[in-house]
Scaffold this motif. Structure first.
Motif, PDB file in Angstrom:
ATOM      1  N   MET A   1      63.967  93.814  78.087  1.00 48.36           N
ATOM      2  CA  MET A   1      64.844  94.794  77.996  1.00 48.36           C
ATOM      3  C   MET A   1      65.132  95.140  79.546  1.00 48.36           C
ATOM      4  SD  MET A   1      63.540  98.019  75.669  1.00 48.36           S
ATOM      5  CE  MET A   1      64.415  98.879  76.622  1.00 48.36           C
ATOM      6  N   VAL A   2      66.362  95.546  79.977  1.00 48.58           N
ATOM      7  CA  VAL A   2      67.403  94.791  81.272  1.00 48.58           C
ATOM      8  C   VAL A   2      66.619  96.206  81.856  1.00 48.58           C
ATOM      9  CG1 VAL A   2      69.043  96.139  81.009  1.00 48.58           C
ATOM     10  CG2 VAL A   2      68.998  95.126  82.137  1.00 48.58           C
ATOM     11  N   ALA A   3      65.892  97.136  81.427  1.00 45.26           N
ATOM     12  CA  ALA A   3      66.022  98.388  81.732  1.00 45.26           C
ATOM     13  C   ALA A   3      64.446  98.741  82.304  1.00 45.26           C
ATOM     14  CB  ALA A   3      65.399 100.050  80.969  1.00 45.26           C
ATOM     15  N   ASN A   4      63.671  96.850  82.090  1.00 46.86           N
ATOM     16  CA  ASN A   4      62.255  97.456  82.977  1.00 46.86           C
ATOM     17  C   ASN A   4      62.741  97.214  84.529  1.00 46.86           C
ATOM     18  OD1 ASN A   4      61.050  97.974  80.410  1.00 46.86           O
ATOM     19  ND2 ASN A   4      60.526  95.534  80.220  1.00 46.86           N
ATOM     20  N   HIS A   5      63.644  95.732  84.729  1.00 45.75           N
ATOM     21  CA  HIS A   5      63.658  95.167  85.200  1.00 45.75           C
ATOM     22  C   HIS A   5      64.839  96.909  87.218  1.00 45.75           C
ATOM     23  CE1 HIS A   5      63.324  91.569  84.793  1.00 45.75           C
ATOM     24  NE2 HIS A   5      64.568  91.363  84.159  1.00 45.75           N
ATOM     25  N   PHE A   6      64.840  97.914  86.470  1.00 52.02           N
ATOM     26  CA  PHE A   6      65.617  98.746  87.334  1.00 52.02           C
ATOM     27  C   PHE A   6      64.175 100.064  86.737  1.00 52.02           C
ATOM     28  CE2 PHE A   6      69.171  96.629  86.078  1.00 52.02           C
ATOM     29  CZ  PHE A   6      69.576  96.581  87.315  1.00 52.02           C
ATOM     30  N   SER A   7      62.853  99.976  86.222  1.00 48.89           N
ATOM     31  CA  SER A   7      62.204 100.982  85.894  1.00 48.89           C
ATOM     32  C   SER A   7      61.732 101.492  87.859  1.00 48.89           C
ATOM     33  CB  SER A   7      60.737 100.981  85.478  1.00 48.89           C
ATOM     34  OG  SER A   7      59.816  99.828  86.167  1.00 48.89           O
ATOM     35  N   HIS A   8      61.710 100.783  88.946  1.00 50.90           N
ATOM     36  CA  HIS A   8      61.176 101.597  90.270  1.00 50.90           C
ATOM     37  C   HIS A   8      62.591 101.866  90.421  1.00 50.90           C
ATOM     38  CE1 HIS A   8      63.511  97.764  90.844  1.00 50.90           C
ATOM     39  NE2 HIS A   8      63.590  97.881  92.365  1.00 50.90           N
ATOM     40  N   VAL A   9      63.395 102.317  90.113  1.00 56.45           N
ATOM     41  CA  VAL A   9      65.443 102.011  91.245  1.00 56.45           C
ATOM     42  C   VAL A   9      65.095 103.567  91.210  1.00 56.45           C
ATOM     43  CG1 VAL A   9      67.820 102.082  91.261  1.00 56.45           C
ATOM     44  CG2 VAL A   9      66.168 100.362  90.858  1.00 56.45           C
ATOM     45  N   ASP A  10      65.465 104.293  92.519  1.00 53.11           N
ATOM     46  CA  ASP A  10      65.463 106.226  92.439  1.00 53.11           C
ATOM     47  C   ASP A  10      66.775 106.551  93.195  1.00 53.11           C
ATOM     48  OD1 ASP A  10      64.857 105.645  95.039  1.00 53.11           O
ATOM     49  OD2 ASP A  10      63.031 106.356  95.261  1.00 53.11           O
ATOM     50  N   THR A  11      67.108 105.033  93.558  1.00 47.51           N
ATOM     51  CA  THR A  11      69.002 105.599  93.757  1.00 47.51           C
ATOM     52  C   THR A  11      69.792 104.105  93.987  1.00 47.51           C
ATOM     53  OG1 THR A  11      67.718 106.058  96.452  1.00 47.51           O
ATOM     54  CG2 THR A  11      70.046 105.687  96.469  1.00 47.51           C
ATOM     55  N   TRP A  12      70.778 105.557  93.434  1.00 53.94           N
ATOM     56  CA  TRP A  12      71.790 103.817  92.151  1.00 53.94           C
ATOM     57  C   TRP A  12      73.373 103.993  93.303  1.00 53.94           C
ATOM     58  CZ3 TRP A  12      69.924 101.910  88.059  1.00 53.94           C
ATOM     59  CH2 TRP A  12      68.747 102.599  87.578  1.00 53.94           C
ATOM     60  N   VAL A  13      72.978 103.237  93.879  1.00 50.78           N
ATOM     61  CA  VAL A  13      73.906 102.559  95.120  1.00 50.78           C
ATOM     62  C   VAL A  13      75.570 101.658  94.525  1.00 50.78           C
ATOM     63  CG1 VAL A  13      75.191 101.829  97.259  1.00 50.78           C
ATOM     64  CG2 VAL A  13      72.702 101.705  96.982  1.00 50.78           C
ATOM     65  N   PHE A  14      76.647 102.846  94.268  1.00 48.11           N
ATOM     66  CA  PHE A  14      77.944 101.888  93.733  1.00 48.11           C
ATOM     67  C   PHE A  14      79.383 101.850  94.612  1.00 48.11           C
ATOM     68  CE2 PHE A  14      75.342 104.436  90.420  1.00 48.11           C
ATOM     69  CZ  PHE A  14      75.742 103.782  89.059  1.00 48.11           C
ATOM     70  N   ASP A  15      79.716 100.632  94.682  1.00 46.09           N
ATOM     71  CA  ASP A  15      80.661 100.413  94.992  1.00 46.09           C
ATOM     72  C   ASP A  15      81.428 101.188  94.815  1.00 46.09           C
ATOM     73  OD1 ASP A  15      83.231  99.370  96.947  1.00 46.09           O
ATOM     74  OD2 ASP A  15      83.577  97.558  95.468  1.00 46.09           O
ATOM     75  N   LEU A  16      82.984 101.500  94.651  1.00 46.05           N
ATOM     76  CA  LEU A  16      84.212 102.261  94.933  1.00 46.05           C
ATOM     77  C   LEU A  16      85.024 101.553  92.840  1.00 46.05           C
ATOM     78  CD1 LEU A  16      85.428 104.594  94.104  1.00 46.05           C
ATOM     79  CD2 LEU A  16      87.064 104.088  95.971  1.00 46.05           C
ATOM     80  N   ASP A  17      86.091 100.845  94.178  1.00 46.39           N
ATOM     81  CA  ASP A  17      87.304  99.905  93.890  1.00 46.39           C
ATOM     82  C   ASP A  17      86.975  99.242  92.964  1.00 46.39           C
ATOM     83  OD1 ASP A  17      89.556 101.501  95.330  1.00 46.39           O
ATOM     84  OD2 ASP A  17      88.815 100.692  97.141  1.00 46.39           O
ATOM     85  N   ASN A  18      87.465  98.850  92.158  1.00 42.89           N
ATOM     86  CA  ASN A  18      87.501  97.500  91.007  1.00 42.89           C
ATOM     87  C   ASN A  18      86.426  97.896  90.387  1.00 42.89           C
ATOM     88  OD1 ASN A  18      90.040  96.993  90.833  1.00 42.89           O
ATOM     89  ND2 ASN A  18      89.648  95.449  92.267  1.00 42.89           N
ATOM     90  N   THR A  19      85.364  98.584  90.370  1.00 43.10           N
ATOM     91  CA  THR A  19      83.483  98.723  90.002  1.00 43.10           C
ATOM     92  C   THR A  19      83.847 100.284  89.291  1.00 43.10           C
ATOM     93  OG1 THR A  19      82.666  97.638  92.014  1.00 43.10           O
ATOM     94  CG2 THR A  19      81.303  99.241  90.319  1.00 43.10           C
ATOM     95  N   LEU A  20      84.177 100.976  89.745  1.00 45.01           N
ATOM     96  CA  LEU A  20      84.338 102.463  89.204  1.00 45.01           C
ATOM     97  C   LEU A  20      85.698 102.746  88.509  1.00 45.01           C
ATOM     98  CD1 LEU A  20      81.923 104.832  91.252  1.00 45.01           C
ATOM     99  CD2 LEU A  20      81.533 104.197  89.627  1.00 45.01           C
TER     100      LEU A  20
END
Length: 215
Positions: free
Chosen positions: A1-20
């Motif tokens: 499952m893709v979620a397993n690759h993110f189990s360690h993540v505690d901060t989620w960084v998003f670009d803005l334009d054409n991403t959100l």
């Protein structure tokens, strides 16, 4: 499952334009016109040559602004206020995306090469303001820009995040090279996959991808 690759993540960084927001909103269509008009006034070039110069600086420096600062001593605050003076009334709130971001465990931040004010306007229009713990514009990177190492170093130091416990979502593939080198999990948000060593995941639908991480 893709979620397993993110189990360690505690901060989620998003670009803005054409991403959100979807590229079909075409905010860059408006901004490109304002970039060209600004540079035409500054240099005396006609609009096509001014737009070519904007693109040249974007390619060479990572952003048009950096090229203008370096070559024309432009006031970055004045430039950003001008080029981000665009109509965003057609942006729609996205409740499903808001819920998917809110469900992610840990902190959520925006990091954009645009201004903080532009980011906050767009987030409000999309109904995403409350989903984010911090918003960083290019001014928080001392007007350094992604994909440069300096931009990431300055913003990440201000935020205090640990890259090895973070993930980055970006529409510009080149902006994921430094995050990957720092140990972040990287996600390319784009219609077209781009196989590259610094891209861990690709999605053409951010909401669906995020929803997989919290199942």
């Amino acid at each position: 499952m893709v979620a397993n690759h993110f189990s360690h993540v505690d901060t989620w960084v998003f670009d803005l334009d054409n991403t959100l927001y979807p590229p079909s909103a075409d905010l860059f269509g408006q901004m490109d016109a304002r970039f060209a008009a600004y540079v035409a006034r500054l240099t005396g070039h006609d609009q096509p040559r001014a737009l070519d110069l904007c693109k040249q600086y974007w390619n060479d420096y990572g952003s048009t602004l950096l090229g203008l600062i370096d070559n024309h001593d432009v006031d970055p605050h004045h430039f950003l206020a001008d080029v981000h003076n665009i109509d965003i009334s057609h942006l729609e709130e996205d409740g499903l995306l808001a819920s998917a971001i809110a469900a992610l465990p840990g902190r959520k931040i925006v990091f954009t090469n645009g201004s903080e004010n532009h980011a906050k306007r767009v987030l409000a229009a999309r109904g995403l303001t409350r989903q984010f713990d911090a918003v960083y514009g290019v001014e928080h990177a001392d007007f350094k820009a992604k994909p440069g190492q300096d931009a990431f170093s300055r913003v990440f130091a201000k935020d205090g995040l640990a890259p090895t416990k973070s993930a980055m979502f970006e529409d510009e593939a080149r902006n994921l090279a430094v995050p990957h080198a720092l140990g972040m999990r990287t996600v390319h948000v784009h219609d077209t996959p781009l196989p590259a060593p610094h891209i861990h995941h690709h999605t053409d639908h951010l909401t669906d991808f995020l929803s997989q991480l919290t199942r």
